[in-house]
Design a protein around this motif. Structure first.
Motif, PDB file in Angstrom:
ATOM      1  N   PHE A   1       1.438   4.803 -11.701  1.00 38.44           N
ATOM      2  CA  PHE A   1       1.025   5.480 -12.933  1.00 38.44           C
ATOM      3  C   PHE A   1      -0.500   5.489 -13.052  1.00 38.44           C
ATOM      4  CE2 PHE A   1       0.642   5.538 -17.696  1.00 38.44           C
ATOM      5  CZ  PHE A   1       1.138   6.820 -17.869  1.00 38.44           C
ATOM      6  N   GLU A   2      -1.115   4.383 -12.677  1.00 38.35           N
ATOM      7  CA  GLU A   2      -2.579   4.289 -12.687  1.00 38.35           C
ATOM      8  C   GLU A   2      -3.194   5.374 -11.794  1.00 38.35           C
ATOM      9  OE1 GLU A   2      -5.376   0.547 -11.943  1.00 38.35           O
ATOM     10  OE2 GLU A   2      -4.488   1.305 -10.082  1.00 38.35           O
ATOM     11  N   ARG A   3      -2.616   5.545 -10.604  1.00 32.93           N
ATOM     12  CA  ARG A   3      -3.120   6.580  -9.691  1.00 32.93           C
ATOM     13  C   ARG A   3      -2.940   7.967 -10.285  1.00 32.93           C
ATOM     14  NH1 ARG A   3      -0.385   9.741  -6.405  1.00 32.93           N
ATOM     15  NH2 ARG A   3       1.427   8.374  -6.214  1.00 32.93           N
TER      16      ARG A   3
ATOM     17  N   GLY B   1       2.661   6.185  -1.673  1.00 34.77           N
ATOM     18  CA  GLY B   1       3.359   5.178  -2.474  1.00 34.77           C
ATOM     19  C   GLY B   1       2.570   5.000  -3.760  1.00 34.77           C
ATOM     20  N   GLU B   2       2.152   3.763  -4.028  1.00 35.43           N
ATOM     21  CA  GLU B   2       1.286   3.555  -5.185  1.00 35.43           C
ATOM     22  C   GLU B   2      -0.091   4.154  -4.877  1.00 35.43           C
ATOM     23  OE1 GLU B   2       4.464   0.552  -5.049  1.00 35.43           O
ATOM     24  OE2 GLU B   2       2.959   1.145  -3.616  1.00 35.43           O
ATOM     25  N   TRP B   3      -0.720   3.664  -3.830  1.00 31.82           N
ATOM     26  CA  TRP B   3      -1.984   4.209  -3.330  1.00 31.82           C
ATOM     27  C   TRP B   3      -1.922   4.470  -1.827  1.00 31.82           C
ATOM     28  CZ3 TRP B   3      -5.972   6.078  -6.042  1.00 31.82           C
ATOM     29  CH2 TRP B   3      -6.079   5.714  -7.390  1.00 31.82           C
ATOM     30  N   SER B   4      -1.149   3.674  -1.123  1.00 26.70           N
ATOM     31  CA  SER B   4      -1.067   3.800   0.335  1.00 26.70           C
ATOM     32  C   SER B   4      -0.293   5.041   0.739  1.00 26.70           C
ATOM     33  CB  SER B   4      -0.365   2.580   0.937  1.00 26.70           C
ATOM     34  OG  SER B   4      -1.060   1.403   0.633  1.00 26.70           O
ATOM     35  N   THR B   5      -0.745   5.656   1.831  1.00 22.91           N
ATOM     36  CA  THR B   5      -0.018   6.784   2.411  1.00 22.91           C
ATOM     37  C   THR B   5       0.475   6.438   3.814  1.00 22.91           C
ATOM     38  OG1 THR B   5      -2.025   7.764   3.327  1.00 22.91           O
ATOM     39  CG2 THR B   5      -1.388   8.451   1.105  1.00 22.91           C
ATOM     40  N   THR B   6      -0.212   5.517   4.448  1.00 23.50           N
ATOM     41  CA  THR B   6       0.162   5.022   5.774  1.00 23.50           C
ATOM     42  C   THR B   6      -0.199   3.548   5.823  1.00 23.50           C
ATOM     43  OG1 THR B   6      -0.335   7.165   6.787  1.00 23.50           O
ATOM     44  CG2 THR B   6      -0.221   5.280   8.266  1.00 23.50           C
TER      45      THR B   6
END
Length: 200
Positions: free
Chosen positions: A73-75, A149-154
């Motif tokens: 949600f923050e992202r 995901g939350e911030w990670s993509t890989t």
């Protein structure tokens, strides 16, 4: 020990039940609702998993959820603020589901009669665990890549016995998965549904 895993409110809502570390039941919500890629809270899938072992939610020792909603949600808030005013329409359409459902996962689970701890697992760690922990390997290199995901993509890391250590990541907005989704949409297919059609 029973552990219930839950995924919902994005695509392909589902539930899985582990007994002493072994998957004993799993189901996608769409199998019961007949709604393709059903995103809703997987009540039917949860019920199926529990009934398969003849247990109730009160007998479940732990519940895991596939991401950390508040981080995500923050992202999303940051994205919408950064892209304002272009993002206003998507912001207005996205917020009701966040305010009424996605930020209240714990409450939805507790309504089922569960009194224990709800563990919110980082999205890419959940991907890594879903592949490594059920694999035949005692030690392996792990690579996860999806939209975001939350911030990670890989992410990449190492699995050793029952431990997973993520060693690095690529963060949003840099995403191979989102690029793939963009190409899928450009070709006229539905994102989060038809990617397999453009895989060759």
């Amino acid at each position: 020990m029973y552990i219930l895993g839950i995924s919902c409110y994005y695509h392909d809502a589902s539930a899985a039940l582990l007994k002493d570390g072994v998957v004993v039941a799993a189901a996608e919500e769409e199998r019961f609702t007949r709604k393709k890629h059903d995103t809703s809270f997987p009540l039917n899938a949860i019920t199926y998993c529990l009934k398969s072992q003849r247990i109730t939610m009160g007998q479940v020792d732990a519940v895991g959820f596939y991401e950390k909603p508040f981080l995500k949600f923050e992202r999303l808030l940051g994205q919408h603020v950064q892209m304002f005013p272009k993002s206003l329409k998507t912001f207005v359409s996205a917020m009701p589901s966040w305010i009424h459902e996605k930020l209240h996962i714990r409450k939805s689970i507790k309504k089922l009669g569960y009194e224990g701890e709800v563990y919110f697992i980082e999205h890419h760690l959940a991907h890594a665990a879903a592949s490594f922990l059920v694999s035949p390997f005692k030690k392996a290199a792990i690579l996860t890549a999806d939209g975001v995901g939350e911030w990670s993509t890989t992410t990449w890391g190492i699995g050793n016995e029952k431990e997973i250590q993520l060693l690095g990541e690529i963060r949003f907005p840099h995403s191979l998965g989102l690029l793939y989704s963009t190409i899928t949409a450009y070709l006229g297919f539905t994102v989060n549904n038809a990617e397999y059609k453009v895989m060759g």
